[in-house]
Enzyme design. Structure first.
Site, PDB file in Angstrom:
ATOM      1  N   ASP A 133       0.750  -1.369   0.217  1.00  0.00           N
ATOM      2  CA  ASP A 133       0.376   0.005   0.118  1.00  0.00           C
ATOM      3  C   ASP A 133       1.074   1.179   0.003  1.00  0.00           C
ATOM      4  O   ASP A 133       1.717   0.929   0.410  1.00  0.00           O
ATOM      5  CB  ASP A 133      -0.719   0.045   1.013  1.00  0.00           C
ATOM      6  CG  ASP A 133      -1.788  -0.765   0.873  1.00  0.00           C
ATOM      7  OD1 ASP A 133      -2.617  -1.418   0.241  1.00  0.00           O
ATOM      8  OD2 ASP A 133      -2.175  -1.852   2.317  1.00  0.00           O
ATOM      9  N   ASP A 152      -7.020  -1.495  -4.177  1.00  0.00           N
ATOM     10  CA  ASP A 152      -7.904  -1.067  -2.748  1.00  0.00           C
ATOM     11  C   ASP A 152      -8.899  -0.350  -3.459  1.00  0.00           C
ATOM     12  O   ASP A 152     -10.366  -0.314  -3.599  1.00  0.00           O
ATOM     13  CB  ASP A 152      -7.875  -0.547  -1.813  1.00  0.00           C
ATOM     14  CG  ASP A 152      -6.860  -1.561  -0.654  1.00  0.00           C
ATOM     15  OD1 ASP A 152      -6.787  -2.719  -1.296  1.00  0.00           O
ATOM     16  OD2 ASP A 152      -5.539  -0.814  -0.816  1.00  0.00           O
TER      17      ASP A 152
END
Length: 194
Positions: A133, A152
């Site tokens: 991330d 995401d």
């Protein structure tokens, strides 16, 4: 070319024409998976873990972290659950798309987004054991503390599109049923008055 080969070719061409939207949506999904993976490789090869770089100070940063949970780091420490669920969801959604079982362009694009997001993070989990991330939105203060990635975004946008679809569908059902309720009420009123 034999008659059998000609028939198979015609069947394949017919199938391709019937699945034009699905194949376009899945092609875009594949491109999104590539973009997701390339951005993760770029971050991992140019940042140290937890290193941050302000794109716009206190608004948007690039911050490299490892996430062994689900979207936005939820349910951390249970990768086997996400691997299993993700494989099942992606496989079923892909099969439904290719078999033409998903009706309406909105749902086809929604499904493609969910497939791309699921596949992007699934690749990380199988390859690395965690998800990379790096998108760190800081302009909301303590209201938003999660760091996320392109995959995401695809899953969240796909799920939001799915919710919008269901809300619009419920409103349409309500509007279709409303005139019937009005007629029933009027008829009941007519029966009461002599």
């Amino acid at each position: 070319m034999t008659e059998k080969n000609s028939f198979n070719m015609q069947g394949a061409v017919r199938w391709l024409r019937q699945r034009k939207v699905e194949l376009t949506a899945l092609s875009v999904a594949a491109i999104l998976v590539v973009i997701d993976q390339v951005t993760k490789v770029l971050i991992a090869s140019n940042f140290r873990l937890f290193e941050t770089y302000p794109v716009i100070e206190n608004v948007l940063h690039l911050t490299y972290i490892h996430n062994d949970g689900a979207v936005f780091g939820s349910l951390s420490g249970k990768p086997y659950i996400f691997n299993t669920v993700t494989v099942i969801v992606v496989a079923i959604a892909l099969a439904l798309m290719l078999l033409g079982k998903i009706k309406g362009n909105w749902l086809k694009w929604t499904t493609a987004l969910i497939i791309s997001g699921g596949a992007g993070n699934m690749i990380d989990r199988f390859r690395l054991g965690y998800v990379i991330d790096f998108i760190d939105v800081r302009c909301f203060g303590k209201l938003w503390v999660w760091i996320f990635n392109i995959a995401d975004c695809c899953v969240v946008i796909g799920c939001m599109m799915l919710i919008i679809y269901f809300v619009i569908d419920m409103i349409k059902d309500y509007k279709r049923q409303k005139p019937d309720k009005v007629k029933t009420t009027e008829q009941e009123g007519d029966n009461v008055n002599p």
